[in-house]
Scaffold this motif. Sequence first.
Motif, short mmCIF file in Angstrom:
data_model
loop_
_atom_site.label_atom_id
_atom_site.label_comp_id
_atom_site.label_asym_id
_atom_site.label_seq_id
_atom_site.Cartn_x
_atom_site.Cartn_y
_atom_site.Cartn_z
N HIS A 155 0.83 -1.21 0.00
CA HIS A 155 0.00 0.00 0.00
C HIS A 155 0.86 1.25 0.00
O HIS A 155 1.79 1.36 0.82
CB HIS A 155 -0.94 0.02 1.21
CG HIS A 155 -1.77 -1.21 1.32
ND1 HIS A 155 -1.42 -2.28 2.12
CD2 HIS A 155 -2.93 -1.57 0.70
CE1 HIS A 155 -2.33 -3.22 2.02
NE2 HIS A 155 -3.25 -2.83 1.15
N MET A 156 0.55 2.17 -0.89
CA MET A 156 1.30 3.42 -0.95
C MET A 156 1.02 4.28 0.27
O MET A 156 -0.02 4.14 0.93
CB MET A 156 0.95 4.17 -2.24
CG MET A 156 -0.43 4.77 -2.30
SD MET A 156 -0.80 5.57 -3.88
CE MET A 156 -1.30 4.14 -4.86
N SER A 157 1.95 5.16 0.58
CA SER A 157 1.80 6.05 1.73
C SER A 157 0.67 7.05 1.49
O SER A 157 0.26 7.30 0.34
CB SER A 157 3.10 6.80 2.00
OG SER A 157 3.38 7.70 0.93
N GLN A 158 0.20 7.65 2.57
CA GLN A 158 -0.86 8.64 2.43
C GLN A 158 -0.39 9.83 1.60
O GLN A 158 -1.14 10.35 0.77
CB GLN A 158 -1.33 9.11 3.81
CG GLN A 158 -2.49 10.10 3.73
CD GLN A 158 -2.98 10.54 5.11
OE1 GLN A 158 -2.41 10.16 6.12
NE2 GLN A 158 -4.02 11.35 5.13
N SER A 159 0.86 10.26 1.82
CA SER A 159 1.38 11.40 1.06
C SER A 159 1.39 11.12 -0.44
O SER A 159 1.04 11.99 -1.25
CB SER A 159 2.80 11.74 1.53
OG SER A 159 2.80 12.09 2.90
N ALA A 160 1.77 9.92 -0.81
CA ALA A 160 1.75 9.56 -2.23
C ALA A 160 0.33 9.39 -2.73
O ALA A 160 0.00 9.79 -3.87
CB ALA A 160 2.54 8.27 -2.45
N ALA A 161 -0.55 8.83 -1.89
CA ALA A 161 -1.94 8.61 -2.30
C ALA A 161 -2.65 9.92 -2.63
O ALA A 161 -3.49 9.96 -3.54
CB ALA A 161 -2.69 7.87 -1.20
N VAL A 162 -2.33 10.97 -1.90
CA VAL A 162 -2.94 12.29 -2.18
C VAL A 162 -2.65 12.70 -3.62
O VAL A 162 -3.55 13.13 -4.37
CB VAL A 162 -2.41 13.35 -1.20
CG1 VAL A 162 -2.87 14.74 -1.62
CG2 VAL A 162 -2.85 13.05 0.22
#
Length: 372
Positions: A155-162
């Motif tokens: 799962h990608m990080s939240q920062s990348a997901a944004v």
Amino acid sequence: MEALVLGTSNCVMRDGFLKYFREHARCGVTTRSIGGVLSSTGLYYFGEVRDQHHDYAIIDYEINDHQAVNAGLTTTQRLEQNLCNLVTEIRLSGKKPILLILPSLAHLEKPSSVELMQEAFCQKMQVPYFNVTAIFRAAMLLGATKEKLMRDSAHMSQSAAVVIGQALSECITEMESVISIESSMTVMCHKTHRILASSLVKPERVIERGSSLRTAQFAQIFEGESLLIPIGENEVLSSIMINNGAKGCIASFNNGNRTVSRQLIMYWDTNNPDVYNSMHVDFFDELEGSKNGIIMKLEPIDYLVTERLLHGRPPLPGRYGELQIEGFLVRSQKETPTLAPYRQYPELPLSLEKFPSQKNIITNIIESLKNS
């Protein structure tokens, strides 16, 4: 404008990319996604939403498909056929497919065989695709770290997901703003359909389970009991949808000539194994139907298992002997030529990360990571 999402855990996480896609997209979003499943799940769920209106269908199964290939449970050829069947069904319903290739730690540095297959498939079938893994690789060359890009192995990080969620919405807006041309192609594919288990048992054996995402009816059966599945001679049993919050059981499947068996025990958390969660289980050794159908029987705990599962679990003490089944996915044995429409976008490449609106996407990823 409406978008349908057919995918895995990255599509249901509370702070995953889909949250930020929803915030920025100029469209409504319907998700039919489950963690830990393969691409055949899209075919099962699409039978539920085929007649609903959606402009786009977003597909995400690369990570788990890759795990199944690595485990020796399936092949890229079979997975490509899953995608071909699914994309064709999507197009025949009037929806436009977009394929996502999302990252995992296992192949951040080098493309997996499934990633390469999916890119080639999209080129051949003229399917727009968004290779987020390739974006992450490019960001790593400029200093981004795996620890910042990923929150865990899949799962990608939240920062990348944004950034990814917003980028996907921008790409769809861009597709809507340019000229597109209606075309068609003939493809060889298998027909699929669902059999709902609730239609195979008495009403008192039908129970309802639900979550914030979806509610469904399940047939409840116990050790020693049998179920007749009406699967004909020109069909195969491809997969089963169960509640992995049920106790679980070994199940045998017999077509009159051959028997296969699987240990359908799928809980995620040993501390809370009874929590409801749908799980779509592929039959890698697909069983042919017969004029008398297929007999499914729940067997004792010491029954011989002929096929292991990607996410199978050992039985917990005192927890055995029950299945809750939503349905079965059945496909035709023979491929048939199918004429399917699709849209061409002469002004845009097939790869979304190369769209004009995404010229700064790698820089945006790196800046987002700096602020995390």
